[in-house]
Design an enzyme around this catalytic site. Structure first.
Site, PDB file in Angstrom:
ATOM      1  N   ARG A  28     -15.160  45.896  42.873  1.00 17.18           N
ATOM      2  CA  ARG A  28     -14.060  45.856  42.076  1.00 17.18           C
ATOM      3  C   ARG A  28     -13.480  44.231  42.491  1.00 17.18           C
ATOM      4  O   ARG A  28     -13.399  43.906  42.870  1.00 17.18           O
ATOM      5  CB  ARG A  28     -12.869  46.660  42.141  1.00 17.18           C
ATOM      6  CG  ARG A  28     -11.416  46.095  41.598  1.00 17.18           C
ATOM      7  CD  ARG A  28     -10.347  47.593  41.590  1.00 17.18           C
ATOM      8  NE  ARG A  28     -10.330  47.523  40.858  1.00 17.18           N
ATOM      9  CZ  ARG A  28      -9.724  49.679  39.977  1.00 17.18           C
ATOM     10  NH1 ARG A  28      -7.721  49.049  40.781  1.00 17.18           N
ATOM     11  NH2 ARG A  28      -9.811  50.128  39.198  1.00 17.18           N
ATOM     12  N   HIS A  84     -13.767  47.901  32.921  1.00 16.47           N
ATOM     13  CA  HIS A  84     -13.863  48.850  33.400  1.00 16.47           C
ATOM     14  C   HIS A  84     -14.320  50.181  32.981  1.00 16.47           C
ATOM     15  O   HIS A  84     -13.905  50.817  32.363  1.00 16.47           O
ATOM     16  CB  HIS A  84     -12.685  49.065  33.395  1.00 16.47           C
ATOM     17  CG  HIS A  84     -11.549  49.998  34.242  1.00 16.47           C
ATOM     18  ND1 HIS A  84     -12.486  50.883  35.268  1.00 16.47           N
ATOM     19  CD2 HIS A  84     -10.619  50.404  34.888  1.00 16.47           C
ATOM     20  CE1 HIS A  84     -12.390  51.561  35.801  1.00 16.47           C
ATOM     21  NE2 HIS A  84     -10.281  51.104  36.126  1.00 16.47           N
ATOM     22  N   GLN A 127     -13.567  53.943  33.971  1.00 16.19           N
ATOM     23  CA  GLN A 127     -12.538  54.491  33.186  1.00 16.19           C
ATOM     24  C   GLN A 127     -12.736  55.466  32.106  1.00 16.19           C
ATOM     25  O   GLN A 127     -12.190  56.384  31.431  1.00 16.19           O
ATOM     26  CB  GLN A 127     -11.071  53.369  32.881  1.00 16.19           C
ATOM     27  CG  GLN A 127      -9.971  53.238  32.093  1.00 16.19           C
ATOM     28  CD  GLN A 127      -9.169  54.650  33.503  1.00 16.19           C
ATOM     29  OE1 GLN A 127      -8.550  54.374  34.246  1.00 16.19           O
ATOM     30  NE2 GLN A 127      -9.067  55.419  32.741  1.00 16.19           N
ATOM     31  N   ASP A 167      -2.274  49.990  27.779  1.00 17.07           N
ATOM     32  CA  ASP A 167      -2.560  49.450  29.108  1.00 17.07           C
ATOM     33  C   ASP A 167      -1.101  48.374  29.130  1.00 17.07           C
ATOM     34  O   ASP A 167      -1.124  48.179  28.560  1.00 17.07           O
ATOM     35  CB  ASP A 167      -4.037  48.747  29.351  1.00 17.07           C
ATOM     36  CG  ASP A 167      -4.635  48.380  30.585  1.00 17.07           C
ATOM     37  OD1 ASP A 167      -3.715  48.434  31.774  1.00 17.07           O
ATOM     38  OD2 ASP A 167      -5.600  47.614  30.882  1.00 17.07           O
ATOM     39  N   CYS A 171      -4.882  54.179  30.974  1.00 21.46           N
ATOM     40  CA  CYS A 171      -5.019  54.374  32.427  1.00 21.46           C
ATOM     41  C   CYS A 171      -4.849  54.242  33.976  1.00 21.46           C
ATOM     42  O   CYS A 171      -4.763  55.079  34.476  1.00 21.46           O
ATOM     43  CB  CYS A 171      -7.033  52.479  32.579  1.00 21.46           C
ATOM     44  SG  CYS A 171      -6.238  51.314  32.478  1.00 21.46           S
ATOM     45  N   ARG A 228     -10.601  60.524  36.276  1.00 16.91           N
ATOM     46  CA  ARG A 228     -11.935  59.959  37.493  1.00 16.91           C
ATOM     47  C   ARG A 228     -12.408  61.060  38.324  1.00 16.91           C
ATOM     48  O   ARG A 228     -13.799  60.111  38.761  1.00 16.91           O
ATOM     49  CB  ARG A 228     -10.778  58.345  37.609  1.00 16.91           C
ATOM     50  CG  ARG A 228     -10.285  57.673  36.575  1.00 16.91           C
ATOM     51  CD  ARG A 228     -10.774  56.734  35.736  1.00 16.91           C
ATOM     52  NE  ARG A 228     -11.733  56.345  37.071  1.00 16.91           N
ATOM     53  CZ  ARG A 228     -11.426  54.927  37.171  1.00 16.91           C
ATOM     54  NH1 ARG A 228     -10.743  54.918  37.156  1.00 16.91           N
ATOM     55  NH2 ARG A 228     -12.153  54.205  38.172  1.00 16.91           N
TER      56      ARG A 228
HETATM   57  N1  NVA Z   1      -5.910  46.026  32.648  1.00 16.32           N
HETATM   58  C1  NVA Z   1      -6.273  47.082  33.667  1.00 16.32           C
HETATM   59  C2  NVA Z   1      -6.249  48.096  34.311  1.00 16.32           C
HETATM   60  C3  NVA Z   1      -5.867  48.559  35.837  1.00 16.32           C
HETATM   61  C4  NVA Z   1      -6.781  49.526  35.997  1.00 16.32           C
HETATM   62  C5  NVA Z   1      -5.766  45.750  35.025  1.00 16.32           C
HETATM   63  O1  NVA Z   1      -7.101  44.895  35.187  1.00 16.32           O
HETATM   64  O2  NVA Z   1      -5.144  45.214  35.526  1.00 16.32           O
HETATM   65  N1   CP Z   2      -6.777  52.976  36.212  1.00 19.64           N
HETATM   66  C1   CP Z   2      -7.323  52.767  37.269  1.00 19.64           C
HETATM   67  O1   CP Z   2      -8.471  52.014  37.785  1.00 19.64           O
HETATM   68  O2   CP Z   2      -6.614  52.434  38.072  1.00 19.64           O
HETATM   69  P1   CP Z   2      -6.590  51.590  39.510  1.00 19.64           P
HETATM   70  O3   CP Z   2      -6.142  50.298  39.446  1.00 19.64           O
HETATM   71  O4   CP Z   2      -5.513  52.501  41.220  1.00 19.64           O
HETATM   72  O5   CP Z   2      -7.631  51.915  40.437  1.00 19.64           O
END
Ligand code: NVA
Ligand code: CP
Length: 305
Positions: free
Chosen positions: A106, A133, A136, A221, A261, A289
């Protein structure tokens, strides 16, 4: 000839049939888990997880998936490893390839994940970048299938920021054949590079009411993703009118599902009432997940096709 290594950087790494098979397997694995059946095809295998950004669900679901399947997971943060001190992604990829069986990463820049996959000799999984993502989406698609059956031909509305999760929804719509209507404030539309691959499955506009009309699924989101903290105040102003609240949800089909998510910010992108209400399936979505990623790990580490 040895099988080529498969990666999962975006949904486009898999065919439609592969995604459908994976989701079916995820549902089987969930049932088996609920029955207390043990399924341990990953004994002796290790997943290295690299988190350059925060995570609750991705971290816990991947680590638990490895544990339940008989393997192990190692968590590396950018700060707590040499990645944070500038060791190149391609060197990290080659080092980890000699020790573990797969990498989940990530990070911000999607190109870093692509570079890692190009240098690695083991599968690389995108656990979220600024652009996509895909993990997800596996959970979201599994949740829709469990509750409503096939998503092919369904109408999905994305309300809010045209961000990484939105981009993966656009990919999913094209690959699986559902119709996605995206409504964002002006200036926050998804990347045209993602939409333009085949815009027949994805309409982009700026009207949340029109987008949710007749929707089978409404998704949103956070308005400020990780890395956009400094834009938060501006975004709160710009996203005014884009909260998924009861009035908006009422324009969707009566049995429409609501997904997010997570983490969610109640009172901003979603109202408390919708988040906690009867349309909302966010905690089933979060749990999936785990099951979807077990199927993913099985595909990449065991089936290898
Ligand atoms: N769009 C959000 C998703 C978190 C799982 C982010 O990138 O922070
Ligand atoms: N939805 C998701 O990816 O959650 P986290 O950021 O907690 O991993």
């Amino acid at each position: 000839m040895a099988n080529a290594i498969r990666h999962f950087l975006t949904l486009d790494d898999f065919t439609k049939q592969e995604i459908l098979d994976l989701l079916e397997h995820a549902i089987e694995l969930k049932t088996a888990h609920y029955k207390g059946e043990s399924y341990r095809p990953l004994v002796g295998k290790t997943l290295s997880m690299i988190f350059a950004k925060s995570s609750t669900r991705t971290r816990v679901s991947f680590e638990t998936a490895m544990n339940q399947m008989g393997g192990a997971a190692i968590n590396l943060t950018a700060d707590g490893s040499q990645i944070g001190r500038g060791e190149p992604v391609i060197d990290t990829a080659r080092v980890l390839s000699g020790m573990v069986d797969a990498i989940m990463i990530r990070t911000d820049d999607h190109n870093d994940v692509v570079e890692m996959a190009n240098a690695a000799t083991i599968p690389v999984i995108n656990g979220l970048t600024d652009n996509f993502h895909p993990c997800q989406l596996l959970a979201d698609l599994q949740t829709f299938m469990e509750l409503r059956g096939s998503i092919e031909g369904a109408r999905v509305a994305w309300i809010g920021d045209g961000n990484n999760v939105c981009h993966s929804f656009i990919n999913a719509a094209r690959i699986l054949g559902f119709s996605l209507t995206v409504a964002t404030p002006k200036g926050y539309e998804p990347s045209n590079d993602v939409v333009a691959i085949d815009s027949s499955y994805c309409k982009v506009g700026n009207d949340p009411q029109a987008a949710v009309e007749h929707a089978d699924l409404v998704v949103t989101d956070t308005w400020a993703s990780m890395g956009q903290e400094s834009e938060k105040q501006q975004r709160l102003d710009d996203f005014n009118g884009f909260c998924v609240d009861t009035t908006l949800m009422q324009l969707a089909n009566n049995d429409a599902l609501f997904m997010h998510c997570l983490p969610a910010y109640r009172g901003f992108e979603v109202s408390e009432e919708v988040f906690e209400g009867s349309h909302s399936v966010v905690f089933q979505e979060a749990e999936n997940r785990l099951h979807a990623q077990k199927a993913l790990l099985d595909k990449l580490l065991v089936n290898k096709n």
